[in-house]
Scaffold this motif. Structure first.
Motif, PDB file in Angstrom:
ATOM      1  N   VAL A  23     -65.846   9.842   1.190  1.00 39.84           N
ATOM      2  CA  VAL A  23     -66.172   8.844   2.223  1.00 39.84           C
ATOM      3  C   VAL A  23     -67.582   9.037   2.800  1.00 39.84           C
ATOM      4  O   VAL A  23     -68.145  10.130   2.755  1.00 39.84           O
ATOM      5  CB  VAL A  23     -65.125   8.857   3.366  1.00 39.84           C
ATOM      6  N   ILE A  50     -62.101   4.729   7.096  1.00 42.46           N
ATOM      7  CA  ILE A  50     -62.322   4.652   5.644  1.00 42.46           C
ATOM      8  C   ILE A  50     -61.539   5.744   4.919  1.00 42.46           C
ATOM      9  O   ILE A  50     -60.964   5.504   3.851  1.00 42.46           O
ATOM     10  CB  ILE A  50     -63.834   4.705   5.338  1.00 42.46           C
ATOM     11  N   LYS A 100     -63.095  14.325   0.741  1.00 43.72           N
ATOM     12  CA  LYS A 100     -64.420  14.882   1.021  1.00 43.72           C
ATOM     13  C   LYS A 100     -65.109  14.037   2.072  1.00 43.72           C
ATOM     14  O   LYS A 100     -65.519  12.911   1.810  1.00 43.72           O
ATOM     15  CB  LYS A 100     -65.294  14.927  -0.230  1.00 43.72           C
ATOM     16  N   ALA A 153     -68.196  12.965   4.707  1.00 43.94           N
ATOM     17  CA  ALA A 153     -69.650  13.009   4.587  1.00 43.94           C
ATOM     18  C   ALA A 153     -70.175  14.271   5.275  1.00 43.94           C
ATOM     19  O   ALA A 153     -69.595  14.732   6.258  1.00 43.94           O
ATOM     20  CB  ALA A 153     -70.253  11.767   5.218  1.00 43.94           C
ATOM     21  N   ASP A 154     -71.277  14.782   4.768  1.00 48.96           N
ATOM     22  CA  ASP A 154     -71.837  16.046   5.294  1.00 48.96           C
ATOM     23  C   ASP A 154     -72.108  15.955   6.809  1.00 48.96           C
ATOM     24  O   ASP A 154     -71.933  16.922   7.528  1.00 48.96           O
ATOM     25  CB  ASP A 154     -73.171  16.401   4.623  1.00 48.96           C
ATOM     26  N   GLY A 156     -72.131  16.370  -1.466  1.00 45.22           N
ATOM     27  CA  GLY A 156     -71.604  15.391  -2.410  1.00 45.22           C
ATOM     28  C   GLY A 156     -71.795  15.834  -3.846  1.00 45.22           C
ATOM     29  O   GLY A 156     -70.887  15.715  -4.679  1.00 45.22           O
ATOM     30  N   SER A 157     -72.986  16.380  -4.121  1.00 46.64           N
ATOM     31  CA  SER A 157     -73.293  16.757  -5.499  1.00 46.64           C
ATOM     32  C   SER A 157     -72.465  17.952  -5.965  1.00 46.64           C
ATOM     33  O   SER A 157     -72.397  18.228  -7.167  1.00 46.64           O
ATOM     34  CB  SER A 157     -74.790  17.079  -5.615  1.00 46.64           C
ATOM     35  N   PHE A 173     -63.918   5.956  -3.894  1.00 42.85           N
ATOM     36  CA  PHE A 173     -65.244   6.250  -3.321  1.00 42.85           C
ATOM     37  C   PHE A 173     -65.702   5.136  -2.395  1.00 42.85           C
ATOM     38  O   PHE A 173     -65.662   3.955  -2.753  1.00 42.85           O
ATOM     39  CB  PHE A 173     -66.276   6.417  -4.450  1.00 42.85           C
ATOM     40  N   GLY A 209     -69.283   4.352  -0.224  1.00 45.96           N
ATOM     41  CA  GLY A 209     -70.622   4.853   0.060  1.00 45.96           C
ATOM     42  C   GLY A 209     -71.665   3.898  -0.492  1.00 45.96           C
ATOM     43  O   GLY A 209     -71.406   2.699  -0.664  1.00 45.96           O
ATOM     44  N   SER A 210     -72.831   4.438  -0.805  1.00 41.92           N
ATOM     45  CA  SER A 210     -73.926   3.581  -1.240  1.00 41.92           C
ATOM     46  C   SER A 210     -73.693   3.091  -2.675  1.00 41.92           C
ATOM     47  O   SER A 210     -73.017   3.748  -3.468  1.00 41.92           O
ATOM     48  CB  SER A 210     -75.236   4.369  -1.177  1.00 41.92           C
ATOM     49  N   GLU A 239     -80.062  -3.614   2.022  1.00 48.81           N
ATOM     50  CA  GLU A 239     -79.179  -3.160   3.095  1.00 48.81           C
ATOM     51  C   GLU A 239     -79.970  -2.203   3.973  1.00 48.81           C
ATOM     52  O   GLU A 239     -80.448  -1.171   3.492  1.00 48.81           O
ATOM     53  CB  GLU A 239     -77.962  -2.447   2.495  1.00 48.81           C
ATOM     54  N   LEU A 243     -69.977  -8.348  -0.072  1.00 42.34           N
ATOM     55  CA  LEU A 243     -68.861  -7.676   0.605  1.00 42.34           C
ATOM     56  C   LEU A 243     -68.186  -8.548   1.653  1.00 42.34           C
ATOM     57  O   LEU A 243     -66.981  -8.720   1.648  1.00 42.34           O
ATOM     58  CB  LEU A 243     -69.352  -6.373   1.252  1.00 42.34           C
ATOM     59  N   PHE A 297     -59.247  -5.792   1.477  1.00 36.83           N
ATOM     60  CA  PHE A 297     -60.652  -5.610   1.830  1.00 36.83           C
ATOM     61  C   PHE A 297     -61.403  -5.036   0.633  1.00 36.83           C
ATOM     62  O   PHE A 297     -60.949  -4.069   0.017  1.00 36.83           O
ATOM     63  CB  PHE A 297     -60.761  -4.626   3.002  1.00 36.83           C
ATOM     64  N   SER A 329     -70.959  -4.848  -4.567  1.00 40.74           N
ATOM     65  CA  SER A 329     -70.372  -4.295  -3.342  1.00 40.74           C
ATOM     66  C   SER A 329     -69.094  -3.528  -3.613  1.00 40.74           C
ATOM     67  O   SER A 329     -68.526  -2.945  -2.682  1.00 40.74           O
ATOM     68  CB  SER A 329     -70.110  -5.402  -2.315  1.00 40.74           C
TER      69      SER A 329
HETATM   70  P1  NAD Z   1     -73.670   7.986   0.199  1.00 41.57           P
HETATM   71  O1  NAD Z   1     -73.418   7.204  -1.021  1.00 41.57           O
HETATM   72  O2  NAD Z   1     -74.934   8.722   0.331  1.00 41.57           O
HETATM   73  O3  NAD Z   1     -72.509   9.091   0.388  1.00 41.57           O
HETATM   74  C1  NAD Z   1     -71.150   8.741   0.414  1.00 41.57           C
HETATM   75  C2  NAD Z   1     -70.323   9.981   0.102  1.00 41.57           C
HETATM   76  O4  NAD Z   1     -70.571  10.372  -1.251  1.00 41.57           O
HETATM   77  C3  NAD Z   1     -70.654  11.197   0.960  1.00 41.57           C
HETATM   78  O5  NAD Z   1     -69.484  11.903   1.249  1.00 41.57           O
HETATM   79  C4  NAD Z   1     -71.572  12.004   0.045  1.00 41.57           C
HETATM   80  O6  NAD Z   1     -71.564  13.376   0.356  1.00 41.57           O
HETATM   81  C5  NAD Z   1     -70.931  11.732  -1.301  1.00 41.57           C
HETATM   82  N1  NAD Z   1     -71.823  11.929  -2.451  1.00 41.57           N
HETATM   83  C6  NAD Z   1     -73.177  11.845  -2.481  1.00 41.57           C
HETATM   84  N2  NAD Z   1     -73.638  12.119  -3.726  1.00 41.57           N
HETATM   85  C7  NAD Z   1     -72.554  12.374  -4.496  1.00 41.57           C
HETATM   86  C8  NAD Z   1     -72.380  12.705  -5.862  1.00 41.57           C
HETATM   87  N3  NAD Z   1     -73.407  12.821  -6.698  1.00 41.57           N
HETATM   88  N4  NAD Z   1     -71.116  12.883  -6.318  1.00 41.57           N
HETATM   89  C9  NAD Z   1     -70.052  12.734  -5.500  1.00 41.57           C
HETATM   90  N5  NAD Z   1     -70.162  12.443  -4.193  1.00 41.57           N
HETATM   91  C10 NAD Z   1     -71.397  12.245  -3.699  1.00 41.57           C
HETATM   92  O7  NAD Z   1     -73.437   6.967   1.406  1.00 41.57           O
HETATM   93  P2  NAD Z   1     -73.650   7.193   2.964  1.00 41.57           P
HETATM   94  O8  NAD Z   1     -75.112   7.257   3.216  1.00 41.57           O
HETATM   95  O9  NAD Z   1     -72.788   8.326   3.447  1.00 41.57           O
HETATM   96  O10 NAD Z   1     -73.018   5.849   3.555  1.00 41.57           O
HETATM   97  C11 NAD Z   1     -73.702   4.662   3.670  1.00 41.57           C
HETATM   98  C12 NAD Z   1     -73.358   3.698   2.550  1.00 41.57           C
HETATM   99  O11 NAD Z   1     -71.946   3.499   2.461  1.00 41.57           O
HETATM  100  C13 NAD Z   1     -73.927   2.313   2.759  1.00 41.57           C
HETATM  101  O12 NAD Z   1     -74.518   1.829   1.572  1.00 41.57           O
HETATM  102  C14 NAD Z   1     -72.716   1.468   3.108  1.00 41.57           C
HETATM  103  O13 NAD Z   1     -72.847   0.108   2.832  1.00 41.57           O
HETATM  104  C15 NAD Z   1     -71.662   2.113   2.322  1.00 41.57           C
HETATM  105  N6  NAD Z   1     -70.340   1.786   2.862  1.00 41.57           N
HETATM  106  C16 NAD Z   1     -69.536   0.896   2.200  1.00 41.57           C
HETATM  107  C17 NAD Z   1     -68.304   0.539   2.726  1.00 41.57           C
HETATM  108  C18 NAD Z   1     -67.385  -0.419   2.042  1.00 41.57           C
HETATM  109  O14 NAD Z   1     -66.204  -0.417   2.354  1.00 41.57           O
HETATM  110  N7  NAD Z   1     -67.842  -1.224   1.115  1.00 41.57           N
HETATM  111  C19 NAD Z   1     -67.892   1.092   3.928  1.00 41.57           C
HETATM  112  C20 NAD Z   1     -68.745   1.975   4.572  1.00 41.57           C
HETATM  113  C21 NAD Z   1     -69.966   2.322   4.017  1.00 41.57           C
END
Ligand code: NAD
Length: 455
Positions: free
Chosen positions: A129, A137, A155, A157-158, A188-189, A206, A208-209, A357, A385, A423, A429
């Motif tokens: 997350v 989430i 897992k 977020a940091d 994450g890595s 998953f 995230g971005s 974004e 989205l 959702f 997205s």
């Molecule tokens: P991020 O992608 O940087 O990180 C998300 C998670 O992935 C974190 O826990 C991170 O530690 C982990 N991660 C990073 N690199 C990884 C890897 N190589 N392998 C496995 N895990 C890894 O995103 P963020 O900066 O924490 O969050 C912001 C983003 O999340 C925005 O783009 C936002 O739009 C998106 N988001 C989407 C939704 C949705 O439901 N669509 C909801 C909330 C946030």
């Protein structure tokens, strides 16, 4: 070697906690323990699994204030939002606690026997997350996954691990078996990526971005691992001239500035029919200036700080020249990662502030000519989205809603997330849907069994 990460309060920059970061070998141990716990969990009678999940919901409900204040300190969320977020975890658990006894298969007519389907758990599910809504989430992944008979590794977020760690303790207190639901903080890595590469993790959920989501999807392909993705957004808020302009303008700020704009559903592109554009901006300005940004622990605050200095630099880069700031709200000065709500207009449709974004309290306002133009601009993005549209014409509302390439849409409002409705995103997205009655499909495999009755 053990490493720890300091967690900061984004409103004050003070250290709130130090959290141990797990290494890959510790993740492997957790995965092995989860494999055993899952076998036992799947064998527990459905009614008993349901009872434990209901108790987990109650325990989270009892801890609402504690969780909410922890989120205020760790994430800078306003206390009113944080209470809703903790309540959402309770509700998602309660909703999916109804699932274990209702995870029906089918009986399909065949000749010479009986054909039935079973919905088997996948096994161990890795939930990864982001930092923007740490509690809800996480629960959108772990609650249906557990209800469907899986073990879960979460897992966080940091930057925002604290509420996840506490929820892990609460679920244990509620009586869930040890190792069934484990919260594993770390990079994450390292931790997240081990979920992707370890063969005993059967599915990744998953959020995230889009960039990291793509690499997760590619990594999962190696083992044809199941994956759902909830990724970025650049949602449109489309305002037609025949709409209730006062209401559309009064609600537009919270639709994009809520959670300081760090919301994947943020309506960060306001599209206004040209004939109503100037009037809309006149109405929007006082609403933005009245948006209360301040101490997230204050009951009256509508917006807190950004999550980090890094995030503030990213957001700031979108407000630099040559784009034009039409007007701004206010934000506290001094310590904390504050950023005032900002409206950019006029903005070129090719401007990166209009296309990317931002994940901060910045919104662009752009005029459109007619319905077809609105649909074209709204869909001219790799994201899909969320979104809103405002009109009093019901036929148009439905036409435009059907034409928009987006997963979660609201008409004459900005609501997007209810735990009992689906959702998720179109295009880049995301992949799959969370919440609602069908989310369990993403945490089960369908097995078809034919029994020969001729012999
Ligand atoms: P991020 O992608 O940087 O990180 C998300 C998670 O992935 C974190 O826990 C991170 O530690 C982990 N991660 C990073 N690199 C990884 C890897 N190589 N392998 C496995 N895990 C890894 O995103 P963020 O900066 O924490 O969050 C912001 C983003 O999340 C925005 O783009 C936002 O739009 C998106 N988001 C989407 C939704 C949705 O439901 N669509 C909801 C909330 C946030």
């Amino acid at each position: 070697m053990t490493t720890t990460k300091q967690v900061l309060n984004p409103a004050t920059e003070e250290v709130v906690a130090s959290v141990q970061q797990l290494e890959a070998d510790e993740v492997d141990e957790a995965i092995e323990a989860a494999v055993s716990a899952q076998r036992e969990w799947a064998a527990v009678a459905p009614g008993d699994r349901a009872r434990l999940l209901r108790r987990a919901a109650e325990r989270v409900g009892e801890a609402n204030e504690e969780l909410a204040w922890l989120e205020v300190r760790n994430s800078g969320h306003t206390i009113s939002n944080a209470r809703w977020e903790a309540g959402n975890v309770r509700d998602v658990l309660a909703y999916y606690s109804g699932a274990p006894e209702r995870l029906f298969g089918r009986q399909i007519p065949v000749a010479g026997g009986l054909d039935v389907t079973f919905r088997e758990p996948i096994g161990v599910v890795g939930v990864i997350v982001p930092w923007n809504f740490p509690m809800p989430i996480a629960s959108w992944g772990f609650a249906p996954a557990l209800a469907a008979g899986n073990a879960v590794l979460l897992k966080p977020a940091d930057l925002t691990p604290l509420t996840a760690i506490r929820i892990g303790e609460l679920l244990l207190e509620a009586g869930l078996p040890e190792h069934l639901f484990q919260v594993l903080p770390g990079r994450g890595s390292v931790v997240g990526w081990r979920f992707v590469t370890h063969p005993r993790v059967g599915k990744i959920c998953f959020t995230g971005s889009t960039e990291v989501g793509k690499s997760i999807m590619a990594g999962c392909a190696e083992q044809v691992k199941r994956v759902t993705l909830e990724l970025g957004g650049k949602s449109a808020n489309i305002v037609f001239a025949d709409s209730d302009l006062e209401k559309a303008a009064a609600t537009a700020p919270s639709a994009v500035f809520d959670n300081a704009g760090q919301d994947c559903c943020a309506r960060s592109r306001i599209l206004v029919e040209a004939s109503a554009h100037d009037r809309f901006l006149e109405l929007l300005e006082p609403a933005v200036k009245a948006f209360r940004v301040g101490d997230p622990g204050d009951e009256s605050s509508q917006m807190g700080p950004l999550i980090s200095e890094d995030q503030r630099s990213v957001v700031r880069s979108y407000v630099a020249d040559p784009v034009r700031v039409a007007f701004r709200g206010s934000a506290p000065a001094g310590r904390g990662f504050w950023f005032a709500p900002t409206v950019l207009a006029p903005v070129d449709r090719g401007d990166r502030a209009f296309r990317e974004e931002i994940f901060g309290p910045v919104v662009t306002v752009v005029p459109f000519e007619d319905e077809a133009d609105a649909i074209r601009i709204a869909n001219d993005t790799p994201f899909g989205l969320s979104g809103s549209l405002w009109t009093r014409d019901l036929g148009r509302a439905l036409r435009v809603a059907r034409a928009l390439e987006t997963g979660t849409l609201s008409v004459n409002s900005h609501s997007s997330v209810r735990y009992w409705t689906p959702f998720g995103g179109f295009k880049q997205s995301g992949l799959g849907r969370e919440l609602g009655p069908d989310a369990l499909d993403a945490f089960t495999e369908v097995k078809n069994v034919f029994v020969d009755t001729t012999g």
